[in-house]
Design an enzyme around this catalytic site. Structure first.
Site, mmCIF file in Angstrom:
data_model
loop_
_atom_site.group_PDB
_atom_site.id
_atom_site.type_symbol
_atom_site.label_atom_id
_atom_site.label_comp_id
_atom_site.label_asym_id
_atom_site.label_seq_id
_atom_site.Cartn_x
_atom_site.Cartn_y
_atom_site.Cartn_z
ATOM 1 N N CYS A 85 0.845 -1.197 0.000
ATOM 2 C CA CYS A 85 0.000 0.000 0.000
ATOM 3 C C CYS A 85 0.877 1.243 0.000
ATOM 4 O O CYS A 85 1.666 1.453 0.933
ATOM 5 C CB CYS A 85 -0.920 0.004 1.219
ATOM 6 S SG CYS A 85 -1.892 1.519 1.414
ATOM 7 N N CYS A 204 -0.601 4.553 -6.317
ATOM 8 C CA CYS A 204 -1.686 3.871 -5.602
ATOM 9 C C CYS A 204 -1.869 2.511 -6.256
ATOM 10 O O CYS A 204 -1.956 2.419 -7.488
ATOM 11 C CB CYS A 204 -2.983 4.675 -5.672
ATOM 12 S SG CYS A 204 -4.397 3.820 -4.926
#
Length: 242
Positions: A85, A204
């Site tokens: 992440c 992302c």
């Protein structure tokens, strides 16, 4: 003797983790079972939303949950840890302080790849696509500016479209749409637009899912997850040979 293995801290979100694992497996070009890398995946879908916490929209702190996964990965003997992440790298220094096991740094790896492919002297304006949490964390801005880039963030309208791609298309159930994705990239690179970026970084992993589904090699773009996959394979192979 057990072969060295690495730990993947995922579940943020699960589809992005699945994409990362699939790309690692494909990147090995295995001809038999034993060619594949050894790894353990923590698909911890209960990790609270990182952006909501970083931007003050929630008091539900993701740090203790991810820290617990790091403790478990350390205890079982992982040789290195992959944090899939981007936004969670806001806590990177605190995470690394918890363990002697190296944690790969996705933003730094992505910017290093950018510098080799699209150097700052020729592509000075680096456009960033990611969550509001990643923007607020500053991890990409710091890495980009240290590499000599002018760090360009989207305006509010473009950020809303990026956020929708992340939360509605990939995390949600709207479905992946090439047109919506390509339109955002084009707007970021438009020389007459608000950003006028010379190169782009996808910061992302939900955007990485879109990049996997709709690759556009003709664009000056680096996908942080794709770089992380390469770095993972390189490190794991090196450990296997040591």
């Amino acid at each position: 003797m057990r072969r060295p293995f690495f730990a993947v801290l995922g579940g943020m979100g699960s589809l992005a983790t699945e994409s990362y694992v699939r790309l690692v497996n494909a990147g090995i070009h295995a001809t038999c079972d034993q060619d594949y890398l050894d790894y353990v995946v923590f698909n911890d879908a209960g990790v609270p939303d990182r952006t909501a916490f970083i931007t003050g929209q929630s008091d539900d702190d993701p740090f203790p949950v991810i820290a617990d996964d790091i403790d478990k990965a350390t205890a079982i003997g992982a040789s290195f840890i992959v944090l899939t992440c981007n936004t969670a790298h806001y806590f990177y220094d605190q995470f690394q302080a918890l363990t002697p096991v190296p944690i790969l740094h996705m933003p730094r790896g992505a910017v290093a790849r950018l510098a080799s492919r699209y150097p700052a002297d020729r592509f000075p304006r680096l456009g960033f696509l990611g969550t509001m949490g990643s923007r607020a964390s500053g991890v990409y801005r710091q890495a980009a500016e240290e590499a000599g880039y002018e760090f360009i963030e989207p305006d509010d309208e473009l950020q809303d479209r990026i956020t929708s791609l992340i939360y509605d298309d990939v995390k949600g159930d709207r479905g992946l749409d090439r047109g919506r994705y390509e339109a955002v990239l084009s707007a970021m690179l438009d020389p007459a637009g608000s950003c006028r970026a010379d190169a782009l970084v996808l910061g992302c992993t939900e955007l990485s899912v879109l990049n996997e589904a709709f690759p556009m090699p003709q664009l000056p773009l680096v996908d942080a997850q794709a770089v992380l996959v390469d770095d993972t394979i390189t490190r794991a192979k090196r450990l296997r040979l040591s």
